[in-house]
Design an enzyme around this catalytic site. Sequence first.
Site, PDB file in Angstrom:
ATOM      1  N   THR A  74       0.794  -1.191   0.594  1.00 28.32           N
ATOM      2  CA  THR A  74      -0.126  -0.029  -0.205  1.00 28.32           C
ATOM      3  C   THR A  74       1.325   1.182  -0.141  1.00 28.32           C
ATOM      4  O   THR A  74       0.698   2.464  -1.290  1.00 28.32           O
ATOM      5  CB  THR A  74      -0.913   0.331   0.504  1.00 28.32           C
ATOM      6  OG1 THR A  74      -1.737  -1.148   1.078  1.00 28.32           O
ATOM      7  CG2 THR A  74      -2.021   1.299   1.050  1.00 28.32           C
TER       8      THR A  74
HETATM    9  P1  AMP Z   1      -1.481  -3.371   3.920  1.00 28.94           P
HETATM   10  O1  AMP Z   1      -2.734  -3.346   3.155  1.00 28.94           O
HETATM   11  O2  AMP Z   1      -0.589  -3.952   4.938  1.00 28.94           O
HETATM   12  O3  AMP Z   1      -0.344  -2.549   2.347  1.00 28.94           O
HETATM   13  O4  AMP Z   1      -2.270  -1.837   4.618  1.00 28.94           O
HETATM   14  C1  AMP Z   1      -2.842  -1.423   3.800  1.00 28.94           C
HETATM   15  C2  AMP Z   1      -3.911  -0.601   5.334  1.00 28.94           C
HETATM   16  O5  AMP Z   1      -3.087   0.552   5.434  1.00 28.94           O
HETATM   17  C3  AMP Z   1      -5.015   0.234   4.597  1.00 28.94           C
HETATM   18  O6  AMP Z   1      -5.915  -1.017   4.680  1.00 28.94           O
HETATM   19  C4  AMP Z   1      -5.340   1.018   5.405  1.00 28.94           C
HETATM   20  O7  AMP Z   1      -5.858   0.529   6.910  1.00 28.94           O
HETATM   21  C5  AMP Z   1      -3.806   1.419   6.169  1.00 28.94           C
HETATM   22  N1  AMP Z   1      -3.565   2.767   5.566  1.00 28.94           N
HETATM   23  C6  AMP Z   1      -3.691   4.201   4.371  1.00 28.94           C
HETATM   24  N2  AMP Z   1      -3.939   4.541   4.179  1.00 28.94           N
HETATM   25  C7  AMP Z   1      -3.524   5.243   5.528  1.00 28.94           C
HETATM   26  C8  AMP Z   1      -2.719   6.115   5.450  1.00 28.94           C
HETATM   27  N3  AMP Z   1      -2.578   7.081   5.857  1.00 28.94           N
HETATM   28  N4  AMP Z   1      -2.357   5.982   7.556  1.00 28.94           N
HETATM   29  C9  AMP Z   1      -2.734   4.963   7.954  1.00 28.94           C
HETATM   30  N5  AMP Z   1      -2.791   3.863   7.269  1.00 28.94           N
HETATM   31  C10 AMP Z   1      -3.524   4.374   6.440  1.00 28.94           C
HETATM   32 ZN    ZN Z   2      -3.278  -1.485  -0.343  1.00 31.56          ZN
HETATM   33 ZN    ZN Z   3      -3.763  -4.560   1.910  1.00 30.89          ZN
END
Ligand code: AMP
Ligand code: ZN
Ligand code: ZN
Length: 408
Positions: A74
Site C-alpha cells: 500500500t
Molecule cells: P496493507 O494492505 O498491509 O498494505 O496496508 C494497508 C492499510 O493501511 C489499509 O488497509 C489502511 O488500514 C492503512 N492505511 C491506509 N492509508 C493510511 C494512512 N494514510 N495512514 C495510516 N494507515 C493507512
Molecule cells: Zn493496499
Molecule cells: Zn492490504
Amino acid sequence: MKISFRAALALLVIFLAACAAPAPKSKPDSPLILISIDGFRADYLDRGLTPNLSALAADGVRAEAMRPAFPSLTFPNHYTLVTGLYPDHHGIVNNTMVDPVLGKFSYKKSAELSGRWWDGAEPLWVTAGRQGVRSGTMFWPGSDVEIRGGRPDYFLPFNGKMTPEQRVEQVLGWLDLPADRRPRFLTLYFEQVDHESHDHGPNSPEADAALRTIDSTIGRLVDELKKRNLYAKTNMVIVSDHGMTAVSDQRNVLLDRLIDLTHVDLVTAGVLTGLNPKPGYEDEVEKALLAAHDHVQCWRKGEIPARLHYGTNPRIPAIVCAAEDGWQLQTQSFLDRPNARHGGGEHGYDNADPNMRALFVAHGPAFKHGLVVAEFDNVDVYPLLAQLLGVRPEPNDGNAATAREMLR
Ligand code: AMP
Ligand code: ZN
Ligand code: ZN
C-alpha cells in the site's frame, strides 16, 4: 526623456519577442479527483458488482490492468502514484522499514513520524501548491505529513472509522467552497475492499459486499457532482494500489527452518521478507538463503532482477526474499501469535503476478470515450495527473505516452 538608439533597439527586440512568444497556456480549471480503492484487483471490475465503476469505464478510459510497482504494498504504491517514481527512488520502500539515520518506520504510525521519510520525492499536492493549484486530500499515504515544507491545503489525519459516505461528503464540501478557497486536486481513499479481502480472501462474500459498498459510494459522488453541474467538467482517475491473492496456512515456508533467527535482524516477513545478517553471520545467512528453495526466492539487494527496480535504496535490507503467489515465508513465532491471520488474502508479490494487477478507470472531459488500453505501469499515472492539472511535473520514472493515448 532621451532614450539612446541602443536602448530603443533593445526595447524593440523585447517587444517583438513578446509578440512572437505563445501566450502562456491558461491552466485548465477542471477539478481532478484521484480515487484509490485499496486492494481492488483488476478483474474485480468483471464481477458484475460495480455498475457505477463500469459505467464510468464505458464512457471513459479503462486499462486492461495497471501494473503496480514492486513491492505490491500500500504505502510504496500510493507514493508511486503521486510521484511517478519507483519505491527504490522515492524511498517508501515498504510499509515497514528501517533507515540508517531515521530508525524505524511503521505505516500504522506514519503521521507521527518525520516528514524526512517522504522527502526523497515531492508528492503532487506539494508541487501543485507551489504552482498555484490548491489540493484537498481525503486520505492518502503521506498526505498527513509535512514533506519538503509543503502539505495539502486541506487534509485529514487517517481515520479508518470515517465511513465511505462521510469521505465523499468531505470532498463535496471542499468542492462547495468559494472559488478562491476551493481545491482543484482532490483525493479519496477507501480501504474496505483491502480489509475484507485480507480477512476473508479475494473470493469471499465479504470482499464482494465491500466492492458493492464502495461502488455505490462512487455512484453517490457522481450523483452529487451532477446535481452541482460539476460532473461534466470533473476529471476522475480511479485506481488501486495492487491486487490480492488467496493465502493459506498450508502455504507457509518456515524461515526458522532455513536460518538461525538469532543471527539476523528481521525487518519484514511474510510475502516479502527483508533481513540484515548480524555482523559475523553474513556468509552463513547468505549461503542458506541464496540457495534454491521451493516457493521462495532470495537475493542480495544489489542482485534483485532489474525489472523490479528495487535494491539501491539504503532502506532496503541486505537480503530480500519474495514468496511465490499464494505463499509466505513466515516465522513460527509469528504463526503462533493469538491474533495471527489464518487464510484470507495477501499482496506484496512480484508485480508481474497477474493476481497483483491493479485497477485503472478514468472519466471526464479530458478523456476519450469507451477506450480500453493495454496494461501499463503505475509510474505513468503521475505525468497524467500533472497534465490534467496543468502542473509542471517533477522528474519521474513515468512514460508520458500513456497519457497521450488516453486524452482527447
Ligand atoms: P496493507 O494492505 O498491509 O498494505 O496496508 C494497508 C492499510 O493501511 C489499509 O488497509 C489502511 O488500514 C492503512 N492505511 C491506509 N492509508 C493510511 C494512512 N494514510 N495512514 C495510516 N494507515 C493507512
Ligand atoms: Zn493496499
Ligand atoms: Zn492490504
